[in-house]
Design a protein around this motif. Structure first.
Motif, PDB file in Angstrom:
ATOM      1  N   LEU A  42      10.885  82.580 -47.029  1.00  0.00           N
ATOM      2  CA  LEU A  42      10.861  81.323 -46.172  1.00  0.00           C
ATOM      3  C   LEU A  42      10.361  81.905 -44.728  1.00  0.00           C
ATOM      4  O   LEU A  42      10.827  82.800 -44.076  1.00  0.00           O
ATOM      5  N   LYS A  43       9.375  81.065 -44.057  1.00  0.00           N
ATOM      6  CA  LYS A  43       8.772  81.325 -42.891  1.00  0.00           C
ATOM      7  C   LYS A  43       9.100  80.321 -41.781  1.00  0.00           C
ATOM      8  O   LYS A  43       8.935  79.144 -42.212  1.00  0.00           O
ATOM      9  N   ILE A  44       9.760  80.647 -40.649  1.00  0.00           N
ATOM     10  CA  ILE A  44       9.955  79.642 -39.675  1.00  0.00           C
ATOM     11  C   ILE A  44       9.042  80.023 -38.667  1.00  0.00           C
ATOM     12  O   ILE A  44       8.743  81.100 -38.080  1.00  0.00           O
ATOM     13  N   VAL A  45       7.955  78.905 -38.370  1.00  0.00           N
ATOM     14  CA  VAL A  45       6.784  79.157 -37.450  1.00  0.00           C
ATOM     15  C   VAL A  45       7.075  78.530 -36.252  1.00  0.00           C
ATOM     16  O   VAL A  45       6.989  77.166 -36.211  1.00  0.00           O
ATOM     17  N   VAL A  46       6.689  79.296 -34.875  1.00  0.00           N
ATOM     18  CA  VAL A  46       6.580  78.519 -33.715  1.00  0.00           C
ATOM     19  C   VAL A  46       5.270  78.814 -33.201  1.00  0.00           C
ATOM     20  O   VAL A  46       5.015  79.813 -32.870  1.00  0.00           O
ATOM     21  N   SER A  47       4.644  77.671 -32.607  1.00  0.00           N
ATOM     22  CA  SER A  47       3.134  78.142 -32.027  1.00  0.00           C
ATOM     23  C   SER A  47       3.005  77.225 -30.922  1.00  0.00           C
ATOM     24  O   SER A  47       3.402  76.181 -31.033  1.00  0.00           O
ATOM     25  N   ASP A  48       2.225  77.704 -29.949  1.00  0.00           N
ATOM     26  CA  ASP A  48       1.735  76.976 -28.747  1.00  0.00           C
ATOM     27  C   ASP A  48       0.192  77.231 -28.528  1.00  0.00           C
ATOM     28  O   ASP A  48      -0.263  77.986 -29.176  1.00  0.00           O
ATOM     29  N   HIS A  49      -0.137  76.630 -27.429  1.00  0.00           N
ATOM     30  CA  HIS A  49      -1.576  76.786 -27.089  1.00  0.00           C
ATOM     31  C   HIS A  49      -1.613  77.479 -25.522  1.00  0.00           C
ATOM     32  O   HIS A  49      -2.422  76.912 -24.761  1.00  0.00           O
ATOM     33  N   GLY A  50      -0.508  78.015 -25.350  1.00  0.00           N
ATOM     34  CA  GLY A  50      -0.520  78.864 -24.031  1.00  0.00           C
ATOM     35  C   GLY A  50      -1.391  80.069 -23.833  1.00  0.00           C
ATOM     36  O   GLY A  50      -2.502  79.898 -24.368  1.00  0.00           O
ATOM     37  N   PRO A  51      -1.267  80.590 -22.642  1.00  0.00           N
ATOM     38  CA  PRO A  51      -2.263  81.753 -22.351  1.00  0.00           C
ATOM     39  C   PRO A  51      -2.284  82.774 -23.471  1.00  0.00           C
ATOM     40  O   PRO A  51      -3.258  83.748 -23.372  1.00  0.00           O
ATOM     41  N   GLY A  52      -1.536  82.942 -24.184  1.00  0.00           N
ATOM     42  CA  GLY A  52      -1.603  84.165 -25.311  1.00  0.00           C
ATOM     43  C   GLY A  52      -0.778  85.191 -24.697  1.00  0.00           C
ATOM     44  O   GLY A  52      -0.612  85.423 -23.631  1.00  0.00           O
ATOM     45  N   ILE A  53      -0.494  86.456 -25.543  1.00  0.00           N
ATOM     46  CA  ILE A  53      -0.049  87.597 -25.230  1.00  0.00           C
ATOM     47  C   ILE A  53      -1.035  88.657 -25.290  1.00  0.00           C
ATOM     48  O   ILE A  53      -1.383  88.941 -26.218  1.00  0.00           O
ATOM     49  N   SER A  54      -1.171  89.445 -24.189  1.00  0.00           N
ATOM     50  CA  SER A  54      -2.140  90.406 -24.319  1.00  0.00           C
ATOM     51  C   SER A  54      -1.635  91.686 -25.374  1.00  0.00           C
ATOM     52  O   SER A  54      -0.193  91.767 -25.550  1.00  0.00           O
ATOM     53  N   LYS A  55      -2.431  92.390 -25.912  1.00  0.00           N
ATOM     54  CA  LYS A  55      -1.853  93.650 -26.860  1.00  0.00           C
ATOM     55  C   LYS A  55      -0.962  94.645 -25.693  1.00  0.00           C
ATOM     56  O   LYS A  55      -0.084  94.957 -26.497  1.00  0.00           O
ATOM     57  N   GLU A  56      -1.158  94.823 -24.648  1.00  0.00           N
ATOM     58  CA  GLU A  56      -0.350  95.594 -23.820  1.00  0.00           C
ATOM     59  C   GLU A  56       1.128  94.970 -23.649  1.00  0.00           C
ATOM     60  O   GLU A  56       2.018  95.594 -23.832  1.00  0.00           O
ATOM     61  N   ASP A  57       1.103  93.734 -23.364  1.00  0.00           N
ATOM     62  CA  ASP A  57       2.606  92.847 -23.322  1.00  0.00           C
ATOM     63  C   ASP A  57       2.991  92.986 -24.684  1.00  0.00           C
ATOM     64  O   ASP A  57       4.347  93.122 -24.987  1.00  0.00           O
ATOM     65  N   GLN A  58       2.486  92.850 -25.913  1.00  0.00           N
ATOM     66  CA  GLN A  58       3.025  92.678 -27.142  1.00  0.00           C
ATOM     67  C   GLN A  58       3.616  94.170 -27.653  1.00  0.00           C
ATOM     68  O   GLN A  58       4.720  94.184 -28.274  1.00  0.00           O
ATOM     69  N   LYS A  59       3.168  95.359 -26.904  1.00  0.00           N
ATOM     70  CA  LYS A  59       3.819  96.443 -27.256  1.00  0.00           C
ATOM     71  C   LYS A  59       5.141  96.623 -26.646  1.00  0.00           C
ATOM     72  O   LYS A  59       5.970  97.447 -27.248  1.00  0.00           O
ATOM     73  N   VAL A  60       5.470  95.744 -25.658  1.00  0.00           N
ATOM     74  CA  VAL A  60       6.677  95.877 -25.032  1.00  0.00           C
ATOM     75  C   VAL A  60       7.491  94.626 -24.975  1.00  0.00           C
ATOM     76  O   VAL A  60       8.566  94.638 -24.292  1.00  0.00           O
ATOM     77  N   MET A  61       7.258  93.634 -25.298  1.00  0.00           N
ATOM     78  CA  MET A  61       7.788  92.295 -25.334  1.00  0.00           C
ATOM     79  C   MET A  61       9.294  92.125 -25.862  1.00  0.00           C
ATOM     80  O   MET A  61       9.898  91.092 -25.421  1.00  0.00           O
ATOM     81  N   ALA A 102      -3.396  86.067 -28.931  1.00  0.00           N
ATOM     82  CA  ALA A 102      -4.504  87.004 -28.130  1.00  0.00           C
ATOM     83  C   ALA A 102      -4.726  86.109 -26.878  1.00  0.00           C
ATOM     84  O   ALA A 102      -4.431  84.846 -26.820  1.00  0.00           O
ATOM     85  N   PRO A 103      -4.924  86.678 -25.794  1.00  0.00           N
ATOM     86  CA  PRO A 103      -5.242  86.139 -24.589  1.00  0.00           C
ATOM     87  C   PRO A 103      -5.923  84.910 -24.639  1.00  0.00           C
ATOM     88  O   PRO A 103      -7.190  84.884 -25.238  1.00  0.00           O
ATOM     89  N   GLY A 104      -5.727  83.779 -24.174  1.00  0.00           N
ATOM     90  CA  GLY A 104      -6.566  82.471 -24.196  1.00  0.00           C
ATOM     91  C   GLY A 104      -6.292  81.760 -25.504  1.00  0.00           C
ATOM     92  O   GLY A 104      -7.006  80.814 -25.789  1.00  0.00           O
ATOM     93  N   GLU A 105      -5.696  82.130 -26.494  1.00  0.00           N
ATOM     94  CA  GLU A 105      -5.596  81.476 -27.858  1.00  0.00           C
ATOM     95  C   GLU A 105      -4.348  81.289 -28.340  1.00  0.00           C
ATOM     96  O   GLU A 105      -4.040  80.841 -29.310  1.00  0.00           O
ATOM     97  N   GLY A 106      -3.237  81.089 -27.350  1.00  0.00           N
ATOM     98  CA  GLY A 106      -1.994  80.727 -27.717  1.00  0.00           C
ATOM     99  C   GLY A 106      -1.059  81.987 -28.598  1.00  0.00           C
ATOM    100  O   GLY A 106      -1.652  82.908 -28.814  1.00  0.00           O
ATOM    101  N   THR A 107       0.005  81.412 -28.949  1.00  0.00           N
ATOM    102  CA  THR A 107       0.930  82.358 -29.532  1.00  0.00           C
ATOM    103  C   THR A 107       1.386  81.868 -30.604  1.00  0.00           C
ATOM    104  O   THR A 107       2.017  80.599 -30.633  1.00  0.00           O
ATOM    105  N   THR A 108       2.003  82.747 -31.691  1.00  0.00           N
ATOM    106  CA  THR A 108       2.665  82.151 -32.916  1.00  0.00           C
ATOM    107  C   THR A 108       3.740  83.137 -33.068  1.00  0.00           C
ATOM    108  O   THR A 108       3.232  84.392 -33.242  1.00  0.00           O
ATOM    109  N   PHE A 109       4.921  82.775 -33.335  1.00  0.00           N
ATOM    110  CA  PHE A 109       6.049  83.736 -33.808  1.00  0.00           C
ATOM    111  C   PHE A 109       6.348  82.986 -35.165  1.00  0.00           C
ATOM    112  O   PHE A 109       6.543  82.127 -35.409  1.00  0.00           O
TER     113      PHE A 109
END
Length: 118
Positions: A42-61, A102-109
Motif C-alpha cells: 500500500l502506498k500513500i502518496v503526497v505530491s505538490d508542484h512546489g520548488p522541489g528539493i535539490s539533491k543536496e537537500d535530499q541527502k540531509v532532509m 527535482a528543483p522546479g518539478e515539485g515533490t512527491t513523498f
C-alpha cells in the motif's frame, strides 16, 4: 484495511501535506492518494508542484532541525523537525519513506506499507 498505529500514521500524512502546502505557490494543487502496487504494498502518496528539493537537500532532509534551502511560499516558520519525525515514525512502523523531487518539478513523498501490514 491495515493494522497500524493510527495516530502515528495520521501524524506522518498530516506533516507531509502541511509541508506540501507550505512550499507550494498559492492556488497550486497538492494531492493525497492511496495506491496498491503490483507487489501488493500500500502506498500513500503526497505530491505538490512546489520548488522541489535539490539533491543536496535530499541527502540531509531527514536530519533534525534541517531546513531546506527553498523558502516557504507565504513566509511560514519551520522548525526543521517535520521530515525527521515522519522518517522516525515510518521506521518505527516498519514502513519505507521515499522522496521523488527535482528543483522546479515539485515533490512527491511516498509512504510504503509492506504487504504483511495490509
Amino acid at each position: 484495511m491495515i493494522e497500524t498505529d493510527r495516530v502515528l500514521l495520521m501524524e506522518m500524512v498530516s506533516n507531509l501535506v502541511s509541508n506540501s502546502i507550505k512550499f507550494s505557490p498559492a492556488n497550486q494543487a497538492v494531492s493525497l492518494g492511496i495506491q496498491k502496487s503490483a507487489d501488493k504494498h500500500l502506498k500513500i502518496v503526497v505530491s505538490d508542484h512546489g520548488p522541489g528539493i535539490s539533491k543536496e537537500d535530499q541527502k540531509v532532509m531527514y536530519n533534525k532541525y534541517q531546513r531546506a534551502s527553498a523558502t516557504p511560499t507565504a513566509g511560514e516558520k519551520s522548525t526543521g523537525l517535520g521530515l525527521a519525525i515522519v522518517k522516525r515514525y515510518a521506521e518505527a512502523l516498519g514502513y519505507t519513506l521515499h522522496c521523488e523531487s527535482a528543483p522546479g518539478e515539485g515533490t512527491t513523498f511516498i509512504i510504503e506499507i509492506p504487504d504483511d501490514r495490509n
